[in-house]
Motif scaffolding. Sequence first.
Motif, PDB file in Angstrom:
ATOM      1  N   HIS A  62     -64.250   6.233 -39.568  1.00 47.33           N
ATOM      2  CA  HIS A  62     -64.330   4.784 -39.191  1.00 47.33           C
ATOM      3  C   HIS A  62     -65.710   4.457 -39.743  1.00 47.33           C
ATOM      4  N   ALA A  63     -66.523   5.126 -39.838  1.00 47.21           N
ATOM      5  CA  ALA A  63     -67.880   4.821 -40.239  1.00 47.21           C
ATOM      6  C   ALA A  63     -68.034   4.768 -41.800  1.00 47.21           C
ATOM      7  N   GLU A  89     -66.356  -5.236 -40.174  1.00 49.66           N
ATOM      8  CA  GLU A  89     -66.458  -3.573 -40.059  1.00 49.66           C
ATOM      9  C   GLU A  89     -67.242  -3.156 -38.996  1.00 49.66           C
ATOM     10  N   GLU A 115     -65.669  -0.518 -36.153  1.00 50.55           N
ATOM     11  CA  GLU A 115     -66.326   0.747 -36.384  1.00 50.55           C
ATOM     12  C   GLU A 115     -66.642   0.964 -34.737  1.00 50.55           C
ATOM     13  N   THR A 169     -65.152   3.871 -31.962  1.00 52.78           N
ATOM     14  CA  THR A 169     -65.901   4.963 -31.621  1.00 52.78           C
ATOM     15  C   THR A 169     -65.596   4.767 -29.952  1.00 52.78           C
TER      16      THR A 169
END
Length: 410
Positions: A62-63, A336, A340, A344
């Motif tokens: 995801h990063a 984004e 992200e 998390t």
Amino acid sequence: MKQAGAGLGLSVPAARDQVAGWDTWRRARHAFVPAPARTFGQWRAMTPLERSAFDLHRMATHANLPLLDTPMSQRVDRLLSARIRTNAFKAKPSTRAGVMISGGGYQGKTETTCEIVAAFEDSWRALHHQVHPDASPGTRDLWVPVAYVQTPVTAKPKSTCKAILNFYGAPTKNMDLPDLIRQVAASLTDHGTKVLVLDDITRLRMHRADDQDTLDLIRAFMSMNVTLVLIGVDIPASGLLREGRLDAASGQGVLPPSRHATAHGLEATQTERRFDLVELDRFRYDTDEQITAWTTHLTGVEQALRLMNAPPGMLTSGRMPEYLFARTNGVVGLLERLIEDGCTEAITSGAERLTENLLDALPLTLAGASRDAEAGEIPAVPAAPTRRPRAGRRRNTAFDDHGPAASDTA
């Protein structure tokens, strides 16, 4: 089970404004391996160590969301790729037309441009079988088809030249400006550079004499047989084009000659500096076509996510597309960041899905160390919505039967 980061293509971020860092990034830019899709059942069957490693892999995924094409980036790609390739094959000593890429902060200008010029370098190297075609006989000049340089925050002609020379690792000590300009010209030629990218060009303030001289110098670089690519925030409003004119026939901006044009032996007859100006805009949400483009982009983002309780259409159904647009104003960098952070939180909380309520609790903060707020590099962030309890919906009683009307004499 692989340990998190092992064999995934993860490495220390490369400093792209130096030759070695640029080459490392170019070679590895597509090397990251995202986490595989897993169900809750498969996740529960893992050992605690495997689950921990897998969750870290998902966070890394995801990063490192992929750079997705958008209608706006495709327009930039078509213009910039064509301009670079046309200029690269020119044998005449005429000035190469440059390209200015404008747009707001966090709209992906740098990453889009770097991907386009890196793809050009890949193909240019392959065309020449990985051998510098113009290397001097008896030497082994380092081949650098693309040079990426960030404009210094306090740009002056000397500091700009030094930033370019630092990319190549060339000496700059005890050089005056004419020597620095000659060294820049020699470096571009000796290393076979076809594209010179100057990022954050709108850090130049046109009310300052030093900055005006720097822009004048940059125009001289266009005579060094390279395609000059300038990236900046809202270039039309920055003052960079105020001395130029728009050529109606070609659609190009035409700038006057540089006073530095003869500082390193350039032909004085090269009197025009032409730029194509292209806008990398944010998404819009006004027409059916724009809404479809936004939803299509969200589909691509959703396919890259690794949440185990994510329903189909998690980002594209119901009110979610409109909600995400309201939170990010259609800016891909803000989207984004929100996605992200949301992923998390979804993993650590066990929710394993993105919802409006979960995202509401996540503020968007852009305290980036390398961003110049005065140059517009940090966009305005829409405020997170304040949710009010929904009032119970009132029932329509127009057709209720209230029984016979009461008599006036009862």
